[in-house]
Write a protein that holds these residues in place. Structure first.
Motif, PDB file in Angstrom:
ATOM      1  N   HIS A 149      26.893   5.445  51.531  1.00 29.99           N
ATOM      2  CA  HIS A 149      28.133   4.693  51.340  1.00 29.99           C
ATOM      3  C   HIS A 149      29.276   5.542  50.811  1.00 29.99           C
ATOM      4  O   HIS A 149      30.424   5.083  50.767  1.00 29.99           O
ATOM      5  N   ASN A 150      28.995   6.771  50.358  1.00 34.46           N
ATOM      6  CA  ASN A 150      30.073   7.649  49.901  1.00 34.46           C
ATOM      7  C   ASN A 150      29.711   9.102  50.227  1.00 34.46           C
ATOM      8  O   ASN A 150      28.609   9.402  50.709  1.00 34.46           O
ATOM      9  N   ASP A 151      30.641  10.015  49.946  1.00 34.14           N
ATOM     10  CA  ASP A 151      30.443  11.412  50.331  1.00 34.14           C
ATOM     11  C   ASP A 151      29.281  12.050  49.579  1.00 34.14           C
ATOM     12  O   ASP A 151      28.547  12.882  50.132  1.00 34.14           O
ATOM     13  N   ILE A 179      26.105   5.331  63.143  1.00 36.99           N
ATOM     14  CA  ILE A 179      25.309   4.442  62.300  1.00 36.99           C
ATOM     15  C   ILE A 179      25.861   3.023  62.342  1.00 36.99           C
ATOM     16  O   ILE A 179      25.104   2.044  62.323  1.00 36.99           O
ATOM     17  N   THR A 180      27.187   2.905  62.448  1.00 36.49           N
ATOM     18  CA  THR A 180      27.808   1.576  62.544  1.00 36.49           C
ATOM     19  C   THR A 180      27.378   0.883  63.831  1.00 36.49           C
ATOM     20  O   THR A 180      27.025  -0.301  63.833  1.00 36.49           O
ATOM     21  N   PRO A 187      32.559  -1.843  60.037  1.00 32.20           N
ATOM     22  CA  PRO A 187      33.051  -0.471  60.202  1.00 32.20           C
ATOM     23  C   PRO A 187      33.445   0.133  58.853  1.00 32.20           C
ATOM     24  O   PRO A 187      34.057  -0.531  58.016  1.00 32.20           O
ATOM     25  N   GLY A 188      33.078   1.388  58.639  1.00 33.66           N
ATOM     26  CA  GLY A 188      33.426   2.068  57.399  1.00 33.66           C
ATOM     27  C   GLY A 188      32.481   1.805  56.249  1.00 33.66           C
ATOM     28  O   GLY A 188      32.632   2.400  55.177  1.00 33.66           O
ATOM     29  N   LEU A 189      31.518   0.919  56.435  1.00 31.81           N
ATOM     30  CA  LEU A 189      30.578   0.629  55.355  1.00 31.81           C
ATOM     31  C   LEU A 189      29.781   1.875  54.982  1.00 31.81           C
ATOM     32  O   LEU A 189      29.540   2.150  53.808  1.00 31.81           O
ATOM     33  N   TYR A 190      29.368   2.643  55.997  1.00 28.67           N
ATOM     34  CA  TYR A 190      28.608   3.862  55.767  1.00 28.67           C
ATOM     35  C   TYR A 190      29.365   5.059  56.336  1.00 28.67           C
ATOM     36  O   TYR A 190      29.874   5.004  57.459  1.00 28.67           O
ATOM     37  N   ILE A 338      22.586 -11.379  46.655  1.00 25.02           N
ATOM     38  CA  ILE A 338      22.035 -10.958  47.934  1.00 25.02           C
ATOM     39  C   ILE A 338      22.891 -11.484  49.077  1.00 25.02           C
ATOM     40  O   ILE A 338      23.151 -10.787  50.061  1.00 25.02           O
ATOM     41  N   ARG A 339      23.355 -12.737  48.960  1.00 23.63           N
ATOM     42  CA  ARG A 339      24.259 -13.278  49.971  1.00 23.63           C
ATOM     43  C   ARG A 339      25.530 -12.435  50.070  1.00 23.63           C
ATOM     44  O   ARG A 339      25.998 -12.135  51.177  1.00 23.63           O
ATOM     45  N   ARG A 340      26.094 -12.046  48.916  1.00 26.06           N
ATOM     46  CA  ARG A 340      27.312 -11.235  48.948  1.00 26.06           C
ATOM     47  C   ARG A 340      27.065  -9.911  49.660  1.00 26.06           C
ATOM     48  O   ARG A 340      27.932  -9.436  50.423  1.00 26.06           O
ATOM     49  N   ALA A 341      25.923  -9.314  49.427  1.00 28.48           N
ATOM     50  CA  ALA A 341      25.596  -8.062  50.103  1.00 28.48           C
ATOM     51  C   ALA A 341      25.467  -8.275  51.606  1.00 28.48           C
ATOM     52  O   ALA A 341      25.932  -7.450  52.411  1.00 28.48           O
ATOM     53  N   LEU A 342      24.844  -9.380  52.008  1.00 31.54           N
ATOM     54  CA  LEU A 342      24.705  -9.689  53.427  1.00 31.54           C
ATOM     55  C   LEU A 342      26.079  -9.826  54.079  1.00 31.54           C
ATOM     56  O   LEU A 342      26.332  -9.259  55.151  1.00 31.54           O
ATOM     57  N   GLU A 343      26.957 -10.565  53.441  1.00 26.36           N
ATOM     58  CA  GLU A 343      28.266 -10.829  54.038  1.00 26.36           C
ATOM     59  C   GLU A 343      29.155  -9.594  54.025  1.00 26.36           C
ATOM     60  O   GLU A 343      29.997  -9.424  54.921  1.00 26.36           O
ATOM     61  N   ALA A 344      28.976  -8.701  53.042  1.00 27.79           N
ATOM     62  CA  ALA A 344      29.729  -7.446  53.038  1.00 27.79           C
ATOM     63  C   ALA A 344      29.230  -6.513  54.134  1.00 27.79           C
ATOM     64  O   ALA A 344      30.007  -5.763  54.733  1.00 27.79           O
ATOM     65  N   THR A 345      27.938  -6.568  54.411  1.00 34.32           N
ATOM     66  CA  THR A 345      27.355  -5.710  55.435  1.00 34.32           C
ATOM     67  C   THR A 345      27.643  -6.244  56.835  1.00 34.32           C
ATOM     68  O   THR A 345      27.972  -5.475  57.751  1.00 34.32           O
ATOM     69  N   PHE A 346      27.534  -7.563  56.980  1.00 30.79           N
ATOM     70  CA  PHE A 346      27.749  -8.211  58.280  1.00 30.79           C
ATOM     71  C   PHE A 346      28.767  -9.339  58.107  1.00 30.79           C
ATOM     72  O   PHE A 346      28.392 -10.517  57.957  1.00 30.79           O
ATOM     73  N   PRO A 347      30.058  -9.018  58.114  1.00 30.68           N
ATOM     74  CA  PRO A 347      31.080 -10.057  57.914  1.00 30.68           C
ATOM     75  C   PRO A 347      30.987 -11.192  58.922  1.00 30.68           C
ATOM     76  O   PRO A 347      31.379 -12.330  58.622  1.00 30.68           O
ATOM     77  N   GLN A 348      30.443 -10.905  60.098  1.00 25.83           N
ATOM     78  CA  GLN A 348      30.307 -11.941  61.126  1.00 25.83           C
ATOM     79  C   GLN A 348      29.305 -13.017  60.734  1.00 25.83           C
ATOM     80  O   GLN A 348      29.236 -14.074  61.378  1.00 25.83           O
ATOM     81  N   LEU A 349      28.529 -12.765  59.663  1.00 26.57           N
ATOM     82  CA  LEU A 349      27.552 -13.746  59.187  1.00 26.57           C
ATOM     83  C   LEU A 349      28.027 -14.483  57.933  1.00 26.57           C
ATOM     84  O   LEU A 349      27.233 -15.181  57.288  1.00 26.57           O
TER      85      LEU A 349
END
Length: 445
Positions: A149-151, A179-180, A187-190, A338-349
């Motif tokens: 997630h970062n350099d 990876i995206t 996009p840009g998450l990783y 956990i829900r917040r992590a899911l939605e940050a990873t997959f905004p479409q969900l």
């Protein structure tokens, strides 16, 4: 009968809190195969080896022993796979928390090479066992993706990947766009990462149930609802007494209780920290989303210290997990992070229904390595897989079996060490709370 004496260091087991974490909403329970019809131990018996614990480690050990004609009895306090083996994310990932170079620095070249060779084949142990015994557990071997997630974490993952590639692993580096696209994440998450194609996934509870069935077919005796409450010396044998009063005697005992370890053997429970991991799962995703999100069915975890891990199961449900609360109250509120992590990873969900949620314990050690102990002749203990348990426990269980049946210490993958309790173990929840805050800060850099 020979004289029956209580081993001086062994005290009766405390009652296990087997339902500390609710699994009523577990995806794995909802989609489990039929549980083998198993008896409760109601009459005393004898065996060559007693295995205490019906998770992956104990069942893999019993299966390996029984397949070579050893008379083995398994005592499970609940049902096979009740603990971490039926609650984990089903990610089968080779290796350890440490990279090869770190292992060499910690253990020296000679010992490190043995550890690295063993760790590199732990996923093989699972998939070879599944194939050999035709275990129906939705086994898929499409690889593990680790996203940075970062350099700083990108440099770490690149070094990790290069070390394993240099040792012949089927792996490759991934840049940000690759990876995206492979994950279907925001996009840009990783910034990038790598994929290790030796890894894969199983339905974790069905894998445990399959191990139990295979062990029984090979001649093992597996008893459920038969909690071991005390270990005694019985002449040259050991005797394990269960909660019903019936017992099993044998010259060898394997303790395989891991994060659900109680007071059965002195000081063992206080040598690990039982951390909580929580997961949620969606209903099967619509075909359009399914074609975009992990369409090749790799498993994923990020490189954060407080990591999240996720995958899609055989029916197309998205499963995501991370740290759980100490203790878990099992309400919906306990899973909001956990829900917040899911939605940050997959905004479409965002806003997706999450009909499944469950938690369980995993065993953490101070040095982030699995621990092997032989505190008395005829007693072998293994615990502490630090989140890599599916492959590690299977392979360690098989290695212990080979060690016992061949009387060969070289079969053990790690050095045997004394049991070392963690100082001020009663404060372990405080340790975890402090560590969580510390790692949150570290993950920013």
């Amino acid at each position: 009968m020979q004289n029956l004496t209580l081993h001086p260091a062994v005290t009766p087991s405390a009652t296990s809190q087997l339902v500390e974490h609710d699994t009523r909403h577990s995806l794995w329970l909802a989609t489990a195969n039929a549980t083998p019809a198993l008896p409760v131990l109601d009459a005393s018996r004898r065996a060559d080896v007693i295995v205490v614990g019906g998770g992956y480690l104990g069942l893999a050990c019993a299966l390996q022993l029984a397949s070579h004609g050893v008379d083995v009895t398994v005592l499970e306090a609940a049902t096979p796979g009740f603990g971490a083996s039926g609650r984990n994310g089903g990610q089968v990932i080779p290796g350890l928390k440490y990279d090869p170079a770190e292992l060499t620095s910690l253990f020296g070249p000679a010992q490190a090479e043995n550890i690295i060779a063993f760790a590199s084949t732990t996923a093989d142990a699972v998939f070879d066992t599944v194939a050999r015994y035709n275990i129906q557990c939705d086994a898929i071997r499409q690889g593990w993706i680790q996203g940075a997630h970062n350099d700083s974490m990108l440099r770490t993952t690149e070094q990790r990947a290069r070390q394993w590639i240099a040792r012949g692993a089927n792996a490759q580096l991934l840049d940000g766009p690759a990876i995206t696209q492979m994950i279907g994440c925001a996009p840009g998450l990783y910034r990038g990462g790598w994929i290790d194609r030796r890894a894969g996934s199983v339905h974790p509870l069905n894998y445990a149930l399959g191990l139990a069935s295979a062990a029984i077919e090979q001649g093992a005796h597996v008893f459920q609802q038969s909690a071991a409450t005390r270990i005694e010396r019985d002449g040259r044998d050991w005797r394990v007494i269960t909660q019903q009063g019936a017992s099993v005697s044998a010259p060898q005992i394997v303790l395989a209780t891991n994060a659900y370890t109680d007071e059965l053997w002195p000081r063992l429970r206080t040598s690990i920290v039982p951390a909580v991991s929580s997961q949620v799962a969606t209903d099967p995703l619509p075909a359009q989303l399914r074609s975009l999100i992990l369409h090749e069915q790799q498993v994923v975890s990020d490189a954060r210290r407080l990591l999240h891990y996720y995958r899609v199961d055989a029916a197309g449900r998205l499963i995501i997990g991370g740290r759980g609360n100490q203790p878990s109250r099992q309400g919906v509120q306990d899973y909001q992070h956990i829900r917040r992590a899911l939605e940050a990873t997959f905004p479409q969900l965002t806003g997706v229904s999450l009909p499944y949620r469950w938690s369980g314990r995993l065993a953490m050690t101070r040095d982030s390595m699995p621990h092997l102990h032989q505190p008395a002749p005829g007693i072998t203990i293994a615990l502490g897989c630090n989140g890599r348990g599916v492959g590690l426990t299977t392979a360690i269980g098989q290695a212990i079996a080979d060690h016992l049946r061949l009387d060969n210490g070289a079969a053990l993958p790690f050095s045997v060490t004394p049991i070392r309790p963690i100082p001020l173990h009663k404060l372990h929840r405080l340790y975890i709370a402090v560590a969580v805050q510390y790692f949150k800060i570290r993950d920013l850099f």
